[in-house]
Design a protein around this motif. Structure first.
Motif, PDB file in Angstrom:
ATOM      1  N   UNK A   2       0.900  -1.181  -0.091  1.00  8.72           N
ATOM      2  CA  UNK A   2      -0.101  -0.105   0.046  1.00  8.72           C
ATOM      3  C   UNK A   2       0.898   1.353  -0.188  1.00  8.72           C
ATOM      4  N   UNK A   3       0.966   1.913  -1.210  1.00  7.84           N
ATOM      5  CA  UNK A   3       1.915   3.153  -1.306  1.00  7.84           C
ATOM      6  C   UNK A   3       1.455   4.156  -0.571  1.00  7.84           C
ATOM      7  N   UNK A   4       0.386   4.245   0.081  1.00  7.05           N
ATOM      8  CA  UNK A   4      -0.223   5.366   0.889  1.00  7.05           C
ATOM      9  C   UNK A   4       0.893   5.559   2.247  1.00  7.05           C
ATOM     10  N   UNK A   5       1.296   4.282   2.572  1.00  7.67           N
ATOM     11  CA  UNK A   5       1.928   4.236   4.112  1.00  7.67           C
ATOM     12  C   UNK A   5       3.374   4.283   3.942  1.00  7.67           C
ATOM     13  N   UNK A   6       3.936   4.621   2.722  1.00  6.44           N
ATOM     14  CA  UNK A   6       5.342   4.973   2.353  1.00  6.44           C
ATOM     15  C   UNK A   6       5.994   6.273   3.190  1.00  6.44           C
ATOM     16  N   UNK A   7       6.765   5.967   3.931  1.00  5.93           N
ATOM     17  CA  UNK A   7       7.383   7.042   4.516  1.00  5.93           C
ATOM     18  C   UNK A   7       8.544   7.639   4.031  1.00  5.93           C
ATOM     19  N   UNK A   8       9.259   6.800   3.060  1.00  2.40           N
ATOM     20  CA  UNK A   8      10.466   7.271   2.357  1.00  2.40           C
ATOM     21  C   UNK A   8      10.082   7.276   0.757  1.00  2.40           C
ATOM     22  N   UNK A   9      10.775   7.820  -0.058  1.00  2.10           N
ATOM     23  CA  UNK A   9      10.776   7.801  -1.408  1.00  2.10           C
ATOM     24  C   UNK A   9      10.529   6.226  -1.890  1.00  2.10           C
ATOM     25  N   UNK A  64      -5.886  -8.403  -6.137  1.00  3.81           N
ATOM     26  CA  UNK A  64      -6.782  -7.059  -6.608  1.00  3.81           C
ATOM     27  C   UNK A  64      -5.765  -5.863  -6.382  1.00  3.81           C
ATOM     28  N   UNK A  65      -5.901  -5.108  -7.103  1.00  2.00           N
ATOM     29  CA  UNK A  65      -5.058  -3.553  -7.075  1.00  2.00           C
ATOM     30  C   UNK A  65      -6.125  -2.345  -7.249  1.00  2.00           C
ATOM     31  N   UNK A  66      -6.105  -1.653  -6.217  1.00  3.15           N
ATOM     32  CA  UNK A  66      -6.702  -0.473  -5.979  1.00  3.15           C
ATOM     33  C   UNK A  66      -5.896   0.714  -6.475  1.00  3.15           C
ATOM     34  N   UNK A  67      -6.331   1.361  -7.606  1.00  4.95           N
ATOM     35  CA  UNK A  67      -5.607   2.683  -8.117  1.00  4.95           C
ATOM     36  C   UNK A  67      -6.447   3.894  -7.664  1.00  4.95           C
ATOM     37  N   UNK A  68      -5.758   4.899  -7.083  1.00  8.57           N
ATOM     38  CA  UNK A  68      -6.355   6.295  -6.942  1.00  8.57           C
ATOM     39  C   UNK A  68      -5.528   7.175  -7.889  1.00  8.57           C
ATOM     40  N   UNK A  69      -6.088   7.911  -8.700  1.00 10.01           N
ATOM     41  CA  UNK A  69      -5.349   8.688  -9.810  1.00 10.01           C
ATOM     42  C   UNK A  69      -6.221   9.911 -10.048  1.00 10.01           C
ATOM     43  N   UNK A 162      -2.085   6.759  -5.369  1.00 11.58           N
ATOM     44  CA  UNK A 162      -1.667   5.586  -4.635  1.00 11.58           C
ATOM     45  C   UNK A 162      -2.070   4.355  -5.151  1.00 11.58           C
ATOM     46  N   UNK A 163      -1.299   3.424  -4.661  1.00 12.40           N
ATOM     47  CA  UNK A 163      -1.447   1.809  -5.379  1.00 12.40           C
ATOM     48  C   UNK A 163      -1.440   0.946  -4.171  1.00 12.40           C
ATOM     49  N   UNK A 164      -2.724   0.282  -4.118  1.00 17.18           N
ATOM     50  CA  UNK A 164      -2.843  -0.872  -2.793  1.00 17.18           C
ATOM     51  C   UNK A 164      -3.152  -2.315  -3.514  1.00 17.18           C
ATOM     52  N   UNK A 165      -2.343  -3.050  -3.132  1.00 20.35           N
ATOM     53  CA  UNK A 165      -2.570  -4.569  -3.631  1.00 20.35           C
ATOM     54  C   UNK A 165      -2.948  -5.290  -2.570  1.00 20.35           C
ATOM     55  N   UNK A 166      -4.002  -6.204  -2.771  1.00 18.41           N
ATOM     56  CA  UNK A 166      -4.586  -6.911  -1.898  1.00 18.41           C
ATOM     57  C   UNK A 166      -5.083  -8.303  -2.333  1.00 18.41           C
ATOM     58  N   UNK A 167      -5.667  -9.114  -1.370  1.00 19.49           N
ATOM     59  CA  UNK A 167      -6.217 -10.328  -1.745  1.00 19.49           C
ATOM     60  C   UNK A 167      -7.419 -10.751  -0.917  1.00 19.49           C
ATOM     61  N   UNK A 168      -8.453 -11.156  -1.401  1.00 22.24           N
ATOM     62  CA  UNK A 168      -9.369 -11.515  -0.610  1.00 22.24           C
ATOM     63  C   UNK A 168      -9.555 -13.099   0.062  1.00 22.24           C
ATOM     64  N   UNK A 169     -10.222 -13.100   1.222  1.00 20.86           N
ATOM     65  CA  UNK A 169     -10.298 -14.498   1.909  1.00 20.86           C
ATOM     66  C   UNK A 169     -11.448 -14.698   2.642  1.00 20.86           C
ATOM     67  N   UNK A 170     -11.754 -15.911   2.889  1.00 19.80           N
ATOM     68  CA  UNK A 170     -13.028 -16.355   3.940  1.00 19.80           C
ATOM     69  C   UNK A 170     -12.367 -16.334   5.109  1.00 19.80           C
TER      70      UNK A 170
END
Length: 265
Positions: A2-9, A64-69, A162-170
């Protein structure tokens, strides 16, 4: 990831150097974030690539990839050639390790796998604040140790926020007095993954096999098979465990005290 939480470059790989540029920005809550932007709309024949770091697969089959742009409206930019775009392309590349370099894999569609062409629901003009779009895409089945994401710009004026990569699970659940473990969804959005079950403590199988289906949305479907509480135990009020029978519990509690303690009761 999740690129939103990047604290450096982020320092993702770009090609050519005159294409995507990493800049500092702010999210909706005014927290600092790292973003990438590109706006070479006055030069024709653009082909700008941006590639993430290696992303471990961790055994999942579909991600899954969530893109904000945000994307600038081409009509609001004066004196530009007809090559201005309001879309960009999303790709991925599977690998058994973090082996990518500045020149490998080559910066072209093959060997990357195209996921989709991403278009905004809303673009913005110079006089408007950037309108943030959110898109979610998925791809699979994955088979190697991990993958890279890549973004191709063909002449847009845009910011990848931002770019967030995640997966779904039960999640782990109990049904019919059987426990079913956490289960990742299948390779396709329509896949059903079978999860085997095991009876809870003090329960025994009455019909087999014990299984539950995990669908592509991360939801459990109707269970097959069941367990029942063994002799001397009964279902708890929440229906998820077997507890000692109430009459038996009362007998046990009286046995904990000498008979004289109950005289006169």
């Amino acid at each position: 990831m999740d690129s939103r939480w990047a604290t450096t470059e982020l320092a993702w790989t770009t090609f050519p150097e005159s294409g995507w540029e990493e800049v500092s920005g702010y999210d909706d809550y005014m927290s600092p974030i790292r973003t990438y932007q590109v706006c070479n709309v006055r030069q024709p024949n653009q082909n700008n690539w941006l590639r993430t770091d290696f992303i471990p697969r961790r055994g999942v089959l579909r991600v899954y990839v969530e893109l904000k742009f945000s994307v600038r409206d081409c009509a609001s930019i004066p004196n530009i050639p007809g090559s201005c775009k309001e879309t960009f392309n999303l790709f991925y590349y599977e690998s058994e390790g973090d082996t990518a370099t500045d020149s490998s894999p080559q910066w072209r569609e093959n060997p990357y796998v195209k996921v989709d062409t991403i278009a905004p629901d809303e673009s913005f003009s110079l006089l408007e604040a950037g309108r943030i779009n959110t898109k979610v895409r998925s791809f699979g089945p994955l088979s190697k140790a991990g993958f890279y994401l890549a973004f191709q710009d063909l002449g847009a004026c845009m910011s990848l926020i931002s770019v967030r990569v995640f997966f779904k699970k039960c999640s782990t659940t109990i049904a019919n007095f059987a426990v079913f473990p956490e289960t990742a969804t299948g390779a396709e959005a329509t896949s059903l993954v079978i999860a085997p079950g095991a009876c809870v403590t003090n329960a025994m199988e009455v019909s087999v096999p014990l299984k539950l289906y995990c669908n592509g949305d991360g939801e459990w479907m109707v269970p097959v098979g069941s367990c029942t509480c063994v002799a001397g135990f009964e279902p708890s009020t929440d229906g998820i465990q077997c507890q000692v029978l109430r009459l038996q519990r009362g007998a046990i509690s009286r046995a904990d005290f000498p008979t004289s303690a109950f005289v006169g009761n």
